[in-house]
Structure formats: structure tokens, C-alpha cells
Design a protein around this motif. Structure first.
Motif, mmCIF file in Angstrom:
data_model
loop_
_atom_site.group_PDB
_atom_site.id
_atom_site.type_symbol
_atom_site.label_atom_id
_atom_site.label_comp_id
_atom_site.label_asym_id
_atom_site.label_seq_id
_atom_site.Cartn_x
_atom_site.Cartn_y
_atom_site.Cartn_z
ATOM 1 N N HIS A 153 0.737 -1.158 -0.038
ATOM 2 C CA HIS A 153 -0.037 0.210 0.092
ATOM 3 C C HIS A 153 0.734 1.361 -0.119
ATOM 4 C CE1 HIS A 153 -3.393 -2.667 0.837
ATOM 5 N NE2 HIS A 153 -2.933 -2.690 2.197
ATOM 6 N N ASP B 289 1.306 5.386 0.164
ATOM 7 C CA ASP B 289 0.956 7.038 0.114
ATOM 8 C C ASP B 289 1.614 7.434 0.002
ATOM 9 O OD1 ASP B 289 -1.337 6.056 2.202
ATOM 10 O OD2 ASP B 289 0.223 5.928 3.429
ATOM 11 N N LEU C 286 -14.630 6.764 1.100
ATOM 12 C CA LEU C 286 -13.892 5.062 0.322
ATOM 13 C C LEU C 286 -14.915 4.202 0.139
ATOM 14 C CD1 LEU C 286 -11.975 2.463 0.679
ATOM 15 C CD2 LEU C 286 -12.611 1.813 2.787
ATOM 16 N N TYR D 114 -9.419 5.519 -1.450
ATOM 17 C CA TYR D 114 -9.107 6.765 -0.412
ATOM 18 C C TYR D 114 -10.185 5.797 0.626
ATOM 19 C CZ TYR D 114 -10.399 9.883 -4.192
ATOM 20 O OH TYR D 114 -9.398 11.108 -4.712
ATOM 21 N N THR D 115 -8.853 6.371 1.983
ATOM 22 C CA THR D 115 -8.938 5.800 3.475
ATOM 23 C C THR D 115 -9.776 5.775 3.770
ATOM 24 O OG1 THR D 115 -7.642 7.088 4.521
ATOM 25 C CG2 THR D 115 -6.375 5.378 3.242
ATOM 26 N N ARG E 26 -4.530 6.737 -1.880
ATOM 27 C CA ARG E 26 -3.567 5.129 -1.443
ATOM 28 C C ARG E 26 -3.652 4.670 -2.402
ATOM 29 N NH1 ARG E 26 -4.058 2.010 3.916
ATOM 30 N NH2 ARG E 26 -2.818 4.446 4.768
ATOM 31 N N THR F 63 -3.105 1.504 -4.125
ATOM 32 C CA THR F 63 -3.007 -0.262 -3.733
ATOM 33 C C THR F 63 -2.015 -1.251 -4.770
ATOM 34 O OG1 THR F 63 -3.922 -0.722 -1.658
ATOM 35 C CG2 THR F 63 -3.450 -2.756 -2.890
#
Length: 318
Positions: A247, A249, A273, A297-298, A304, A306
Motif C-alpha cells: 500500500h 501513500d 472510501l 481513499y482511506t 492510497r 495498492t
């Protein structure tokens, strides 16, 4: 120095907490009864979209239907006017409706940092009358999938409604907090591009950094107009090394400025999210094995990326 500042901040916070009930008691017990006959009582007051103040008030019984009405927004010697509508309902009461767009960036009233008083002014012929706007109860949050926006989606400035010790409405304006706001994400079969805005800060010779599992990749940014920046996600360097999935950032950096995580925060949804969900795709970076890439999005709104190794690639390497 820092412990002293924290102690002073804690003392101020305790004093404010203790003073608030006394202030509310004084307002209701003394000031409101004294001014209710000459003031308009707000039935509804809110900032709905982060930059538009919406008001609905009942004028005192002694008021007469005017020919013109407007809101006067003032702080010190600075004064701005905004249209208002005063009309009579079926019960013979005089009501007032108004919507005030704030912020020069949005084409509204150019209020800057500070506390601005708001009063209603009516005119009939040469005679004018001013009515303070009484805010008996501050705006209350509501439930549901959306929430009141706390910042302007255009400028990032913060506007909230408050009241003086006498109960009069005021608008509190404060500058945008430094942030990097994602505007657009473009996912191709060969790469990923992110466009974003920087609010509340000025950056010279900036760059972005992609961080995951102890790795850090610097990437240049370019200006694309309208105050936006663009960064190309370096997927060719983001293949997971120790795990099947990593992941990443993303932070925006510049000399002399604290780094800021890219994210999406200028919105009114409670679950970014889910609402701003993006699909994953198989991407083939130049000179590398295909990756499964999922930009998202967190829950806190941070952007983010992945990256996962393709199952086929994993089997071939074993």
C-alpha cells in the motif's frame, strides 16, 4: 517551550468550557429578553455547502412590511451588503429568507479572517430600520450519508456560524488549512496519473513522494493550469518486493514546507472510501510484469495506491 504552550492551551480550553454555560445563561436570562422586541429571531441558520449561509428568521411584531431588505455584513469599517427577502405569511407574521455566498474566490462576499456581524436592514421610502439577528441555538449536526461541509470546496476556507454574548449572529471566517486535494485520477492500462490542488500554502519547486514498507520514491510534478498539479505514479518501481501486496501513500513536498498527504477532504460525505470508490485494473508498466493496481481513499480521506503481484506472475517466479 512546547510543554508551556500545551499547558497554556489546556488552561484556555478549561476556562472556555467553564465560561460557556455562564455565557449561555446570561444571554437567555438578560440579553435576549431585552432585545427580542427589536430583533429578528432566527428559526434556521446553517452553512450548507461550506460557503453559503442560509437564514430564515421571524421579525418582531412591531415590524412593518418593507419595500426593500438586505443583510449588512460588517467587521470594523468594512461593510458588505447582500439581498434578503421579507414577506408576510398566512398568520400575518413577517419572515425573512436570505442566502449569502461567501468568499471572493467563489464570486461571493469577500470576507477575510475574523468575526463578522450580520444584521438585517429594511427600507421603506427614506426610512430604514436595522434588526439584529438573534441566534438562540447554534446549528446542530444531522445524520445520514452526508454531513455539513466544514470548508469551502472552492478555496478551502472555513466558515462557521457563531453568536455574540448578546445572542447576535456572526460569521467566523478563517483561512484554509494547508492541504493537497485530489481532483482527478486517471487509470490506464499502462499507468496512473493524479491531478490535485494545493490549498493554504505556496510551493516552489515541489515534488511528490510515494511511501510504502520502508521504501520511498521521489517523483516530479508539473503544473497543468487552473492551480492544479499533476504527478505520474511510478508503477514501474512499485512492484511489491517482500509481500504480495503493498500500500503506497502519496505526499506533496517542497523546500521549507511540511509535507502533505494527498487526499480528498473537501466534500460532505461520511464514507469517502465507499462513495468515491475506484475500480482496480491490471496495469503493465514499461519493462515490468503486470500489476493489479487499485487507487482508493482511506476512511480518513487519504489517497492510497495498492499494488499487487499478478497471480500468474507469482506462479512463474516459483
Amino acid at each position: 517551550m512546547m510543554p508551556r504552550r500545551r499547558h497554556l492551551a489546556a488552561v484556555r480550553s478549561r476556562l472556555t468550557t467553564r465560561a460557556f454555560p455562564l455565557r449561555a445563561w446570561l444571554m437567555r436570562r438578560f440579553f435576549v429578553p431585552l432585545r427580542s422586541r427589536r430583533a429578528a429571531r432566527l428559526v434556521y441558520a446553517a452553512v450548507l455547502d461550506g460557503q453559503t449561509v442560509n437564514l430564515h428568521a421571524v421579525l418582531p411584531d412591531a415590524a412593518r412590511l418593507p419595500e426593500e431588505a438586505e443583510l449588512l455584513i460588517r467587521r470594523g469599517r468594512r461593510r458588505y451588503e447582500s439581498p434578503a427577502r421579507v414577506y408576510e405569511d398566512r398568520d400575518g407574521r413577517l419572515l425573512m429568507d436570505a442566502a449569502v455566498l461567501l468568499g471572493a474566490e467563489a464570486g461571493g462576499v469577500p470576507v477575510d479572517d475574523g468575526r463578522w456581524k450580520v444584521v438585517l436592514t429594511t427600507r421603506t421610502g427614506r426610512r430604514s430600520t436595522r434588526f439584529p439577528l438573534l441566534l438562540l441555538e447554534p446549528p446542530k449536526p444531522y445524520g445520514g450519508p452526508t454531513m455539513p461541509m466544514s470548508v469551502s470546496p472552492v478555496s478551502g476556507r472555513r466558515y462557521r456560524l457563531g453568536r455574540t454574548v448578546t445572542g447576535h449572529l456572526r460569521v467566523v471566517s478563517s483561512r484554509a488549512r494547508p492541504s493537497a486535494e485530489v481532483v482527478k485520477v486517471k487509470l490506464f492500462h499502462t499507468g496512473l496519473i493524479v491531478d490535485f490542488r494545493v490549498l493554504g500554502a505556496e510551493a516552489v519547486e515541489p515534488w511528490t513522494e510515494f511511501i510504502a514498507s520502508g521504501r520511498r520514491i521521489q517523483q516530479p510534478v508539473t503544473e497543468v493550469g487552473d492551480g492544479m498539479w499533476r504527478t505520474v505514479v511510478p508503477l514501474e518501481q512499485m512492484t511489491p518486493e517482500r509481500r504480495a501486496t503493498e500500500h503506497w501513500d502519496v505526499t506533496f513536498c517542497a523546500p521549507g514546507m511540511r509535507s502533505m498527504r494527498l487526499g480528498r477532504r473537501l466534500h460532505d460525505v461520511r464514507n469517502p472510501l465507499r462513495v468515491f470508490a475506484m475500480t482496480q485494473a491490471s496495469v503493465a508498466p514499461r519493462g515490468q510484469s503486470p500489476l493489479l493496481v487499485h487507487p482508493r481513499y482511506t476512511p480518513a480521506g487519504n489517497f492510497r495506491v495498492t499494488c499487487s503481484r499478478m497471480p500468474e506472475a507469482g506462479r512463474r517466479s516459483t
